[in-house]
Design an enzyme around this catalytic site. Sequence first.
Site, PDB file in Angstrom:
ATOM      1  N   ASP B 368       0.825  -1.220   0.000  1.00 29.03           N
ATOM      2  CA  ASP B 368       0.000   0.000   0.000  1.00 29.03           C
ATOM      3  C   ASP B 368       0.851   1.258   0.000  1.00 29.03           C
ATOM      4  O   ASP B 368       0.334   2.366  -0.042  1.00 29.03           O
ATOM      5  CB  ASP B 368      -0.973  -0.008   1.193  1.00 29.03           C
ATOM      6  CG  ASP B 368      -0.256  -0.062   2.541  1.00 29.03           C
ATOM      7  OD1 ASP B 368       0.885  -0.598   2.586  1.00 29.03           O
ATOM      8  OD2 ASP B 368      -0.817   0.427   3.530  1.00 29.03           O
ATOM      9  N   ASP B 404       8.343  11.253   9.624  1.00 31.82           N
ATOM     10  CA  ASP B 404       8.263   9.797   9.626  1.00 31.82           C
ATOM     11  C   ASP B 404       9.479   9.189   8.920  1.00 31.82           C
ATOM     12  O   ASP B 404       9.784   9.566   7.783  1.00 31.82           O
ATOM     13  CB  ASP B 404       6.973   9.410   8.884  1.00 31.82           C
ATOM     14  CG  ASP B 404       6.613   7.953   9.037  1.00 31.82           C
ATOM     15  OD1 ASP B 404       6.156   7.589  10.131  1.00 31.82           O
ATOM     16  OD2 ASP B 404       6.799   7.198   8.069  1.00 31.82           O
ATOM     17  N   GLU B 433      11.503  10.875  13.602  1.00 30.59           N
ATOM     18  CA  GLU B 433      11.025   9.553  14.022  1.00 30.59           C
ATOM     19  C   GLU B 433      11.894   8.503  13.351  1.00 30.59           C
ATOM     20  O   GLU B 433      11.516   7.894  12.373  1.00 30.59           O
ATOM     21  CB  GLU B 433       9.547   9.362  13.639  1.00 30.59           C
ATOM     22  CG  GLU B 433       8.939   8.097  14.250  1.00 30.59           C
ATOM     23  CD  GLU B 433       8.716   6.991  13.224  1.00 30.59           C
ATOM     24  OE1 GLU B 433       9.207   7.128  12.100  1.00 30.59           O
ATOM     25  OE2 GLU B 433       8.049   6.007  13.564  1.00 30.59           O
TER      26      GLU B 433
END
Lengths: 708, 708
Positions: B368, B404, B433
């Site tokens: 995905d 991210d 992160e």
Amino acid sequence: MDGARPSRDRQSTRRRASEPPAEWGHAHPVVEAVTPQVEGGRFPAKREVGDLVTVEADVFTDGHDGIACQLRWRHDDDRRWSGAPMRPLGNDRWRGEFPADRRGTTRFVVRATIDAFGTWLHAARAKAGAGQDLTVELLVGAQLLDEAAARAKGKDRKRLTQRADALRDASDAADGAQSAVLDSVEASDFVALVAEYPDLSGAVSSDPLEVLAERRRARFGSWYEMFPRSASATPGRHGTFRDVEKRLGYVARLGFDVLYLPPIHPIGRTKRKGRDGSVTSGPDDPGSPWAIGSDEGGHTAVHPDLGTLEDFRHLVAAAADAGIEIAIDIAFQCSPDHPWVKEHPEWFRWLPDGTVRCAENPPKRYEDIYPINFDTADWRALWDELAGVVRFWVDQGVRIFRVDNPHTKPLRFWEWLIPGVQQDHPEVIFLAEAFTRPKVMYRLAKAGFTQSYTYFAWRNAKWELEQYMRELHDSEVADFFRPNLWPNTPDILTAALQSDGRAIFAIRHVLAATMSASYGIYGPAFELQEHEAREAGSEEYRHSEKYEIRHWRLDDPRSLADLIASVNGVRRGHLALQQHRNLRFHWIDNDQLIAYSRTVVARAPAPADLSPDDADVDTRPLLVIVNLDPKNPQSGWIEVDLAAVGVAPDEPYDVRDLLTGARYTWHGARNFVIIDPSVHSAHIFRVEARGAGSPGSEAIGGGTPSRP
Amino acid sequence: MDGARPSRDRQSTRRRASEPPAEWGHAHPVVEAVTPQVEGGRFPAKREVGDLVTVEADVFTDGHDGIACQLRWRHDDDRRWSGAPMRPLGNDRWRGEFPADRRGTTRFVVRATIDAFGTWLHAARAKAGAGQDLTVELLVGAQLLDEAAARAKGKDRKRLTQRADALRDASDAADGAQSAVLDSVEASDFVALVAEYPDLSGAVSSDPLEVLAERRRARFGSWYEMFPRSASATPGRHGTFRDVEKRLGYVARLGFDVLYLPPIHPIGRTKRKGRDGSVTSGPDDPGSPWAIGSDEGGHTAVHPDLGTLEDFRHLVAAAADAGIEIAIDIAFQCSPDHPWVKEHPEWFRWLPDGTVRCAENPPKRYEDIYPINFDTADWRALWDELAGVVRFWVDQGVRIFRVDNPHTKPLRFWEWLIPGVQQDHPEVIFLAEAFTRPKVMYRLAKAGFTQSYTYFAWRNAKWELEQYMRELHDSEVADFFRPNLWPNTPDILTAALQSDGRAIFAIRHVLAATMSASYGIYGPAFELQEHEAREAGSEEYRHSEKYEIRHWRLDDPRSLADLIASVNGVRRGHLALQQHRNLRFHWIDNDQLIAYSRTVVARAPAPADLSPDDADVDTRPLLVIVNLDPKNPQSGWIEVDLAAVGVAPDEPYDVRDLLTGARYTWHGARNFVIIDPSVHSAHIFRVEARGAGSPGSEAIGGGTPSRP
């Protein structure tokens, strides 16, 4: 770090152009924290010919790609760079080695590349393991091999292309065949072949750093200091270079490699010091050899009472025949009678009353010595003249200089002089006699001094010896500072030596000779245990040879000559004592007993044109245990760090005392030791493991001992 | 460290021209080992506005001259350099400070000069003490003052000249008058006057280094993460930005400063993940917010179910009114439906079979999500587009970004993007992160990330917490890496949290909130102690919000909301918890009890244009003791490092538990503690010394705590 004012116009690193540099688009790896590195690369790290230079770096990249890392190096005399792969140590640290096979400077970089093939292989193998279809993976692999082939030539290109074709052919085969072709490219020789043709378009190299390789004497040597004027066999007569020649046999018998002579130049008459440094001198007082210069000449002349320049050259040659190098003293200061005072008055600091500023420590004034004013406007001529002094003595055959008080001359001066001399004569060694603050001593070493005196003379307790030796052997200091340990000098008769009799001399000698590859004694005062101070609380010798001629009874039966000869013999016969950065302390449950091992670290394979210095040198580890208490027997349990001396935990091993020949069989780490200073002050054990491998070979190639 | 090949023609540092540079003749001092320094100055050290930046350096010179040392600094917006004297700390180490009074980069250097006047004064005083004649000395001193006068102007010049004349006048006076005139120039204000006009001709400055000062939120903030789509009060309904607005009161009541929202963009349909990350999804499954992009838009669009861009801006403004900053997620990756996949196919990695390479961990494939191919030839356009995303959200009012997986994008990209954005918007904060290897995490911080996630979530035992926090607070890491401690995230439900019930949540919260100035929780999962894993051995939440909408019962009586609000209140009220590099562990004789203090380090005097953030903030030290055992009461004796908390050894002092209000009077270092986790998991003591000075003022200006 130059210039007084930072420029006003430079922008900070964060005010960058908005356009990133072209290579930022593809150069992913990062190379950080490369060692050895002295002050960010401003100075070279020091090694010796025959060493294997270990280089480490943090190397990593963003993303999931694997990397390959190569150590690349080029000696100043090389036209091309050499390279060898580095190995990952874990936590993104990598290690590689290059051989220091010649004197001079070698530049090195760590080069990182993306290992696209290895990354692909790892991923393809994981998919194969999960039973997934490999069609696409094999096509990707074929493409990578095609790219490698395009970078290769001849046979290699052909091999790479063939294997690329094989991958393509297998891509639409059944699962079993897909997996089988993976095995064929996973063979280690094929992986190595691909690694020979990395994609350098995204390679990243560290800034070049440097290693200076010097001759082995730079690291290893036993020094003996003596005053030539006291060398006469006839009491009261001024010794000569010829007398020193006659003393060479004695010095050689004691096992010394370097014979260091205090200044041999004419001595000033004006304000000459008398006995024990008194401010008045009689007509027969010879004066301090450090008050250099008279009508008879300055730093390039020899004292007429010692002989002629020819005599000196004769001594240098005779010493060489005896396996001894002559070191002389470089003391850049002048007596008031030195020719430079008249010829170059601007090289001295004149006071408003027309006198020259001498060194002072109120109420004392050292009026027999004029310091040189390095702040003179005429400094270039001064520097040239001083460098000329060194070159003059190099021309007389001297290759080792002990430099007096280098910290009172500009650091920059040494940083210019030493590499300049070594450019023409890379074998020249400079020993810094700077008993000053640690950071200044270390900076002198960075600036170029080959070796340095240390604080060893004043480190007596076990904890302070351990702390100091760890700093010298195990910290980054070891990359630029080579210690030369002296238990005494003509200026330093420590309190310990004054009070504790024969044993303390033996203790201090064995410590100096086994804790450092270079050490020295001022003799014959040392072996004859001269211990009377000028006055209580002073470190000056009474009847110091600095101010008078002494006559020494070398055949005194109490002399430590035999012990010294034994220890020096052990030093010559065992490589472990000739290396640096290889000392490890072992725990022992008595603060009066100190224990440490010396284990040979990896060396470069000797090139054919190197004399095989180590041919008959023993390479087994040594374990030294010294009783620091000169008065009482001391005993204790030692916990031998078996790994540090190459012994397996469950095997018995022998320790042979190289001073007495006694041999003990030990089991495991914990063993009992007792040393009675009335008999011996130390064990110098050779650790003789019984494991496989011929004696003497166990420790070689074992890699650099890791730092604590 | 750029470029693949070292140049072949550069000569090694030792192959210098024989002519020394002009300044080598007079520039004597050496400046080494300047701190703070990140990778030799390649990156700035990080501080926050209001800090006093402490600079240290090794500074020394050859010879016997004294030196003077000045810290000089210039903010990018300054036209001139400022300066302040540095103080010697002993062993040739010097220290000085400058205020970080504005955001942005300040360059600084350490400048050393020879202190000719001080050196002269010291020597003259020694001679006077020894009763020696000072005639020559006074003439020398007069000359030095004449030289200083020539460098001075106006009144100062006159004062210096007058005193020079006085020295000259006294030079032929009697001993008493000679000594008296020395007293007059030894007065501290006169010495300071001379120091204002140093001889800069021989000055030496270090290479410029940099400090980046950011706003205080860069260091201090309590973060709350929540999924907007679960914010609806109605179970089963997709939450909206309006719903999040309604939740602001709750978040504010809990005392949080930053509300961080996972990606708010349209979510892809192709290969959308179902519940608990299953590879098949139903028509009602909302998909992972990190699968960014659909027909409805990409990184600059908002998910239609959340509302409009205008709604989002409304939320940002409403949050600001509640004292909360909205942080959003920057996840540079795309769903297969992202507009970039069609518009910029070259930004993705296409495989030979015509598909795009997705992230894989065999047998898993994350179909995905398409990673971006930063190795595209079109990288400049790509970088510009991505920077445009950040700037778009800055334009919507966002000033904090949680990034991210930054380690899967090029380090260079961040090194370009972050300073670029901050050049226009220095208040923007980027949280990295990157749960990856330590050196990569640290490099991201150097490259520009304001803050970073850490390994805290997996550090449970006392020894590992102590070791890790020392690395973060006390090593050079603290100069560039600002930790943000999270006990949980949507990806991380640690084994500890899964097994140990309510107390472990309280323990992990108080540790995070008191060991670091920045910390955060993923709620309401955290305060409601959600602890069921997807399966045994997994750190994934069961019914993870990453794949479905959840409904949370915020009014659950078992919620930790009150405790969290209390601890956040203590954080807001006590400066010690808002600083970094100020944590000290205290010994306690029970491995289940951990004790540490936080003591305020010196701050810059607040300039008039700074809001007085600290006006009603308590500045006393805190002493935190946590019971790491969630099941049993634990007791022990603590040895309080009294100096670290500003208590005199012989005075009683109070410790007040800020969670319960209880107050205890302690005497000396050794005190008894017992903590029952069924009642409370920790003491957060304020140490209330009874000594002189008003409460709250004791620790200010006490200097930076020295490193261990």
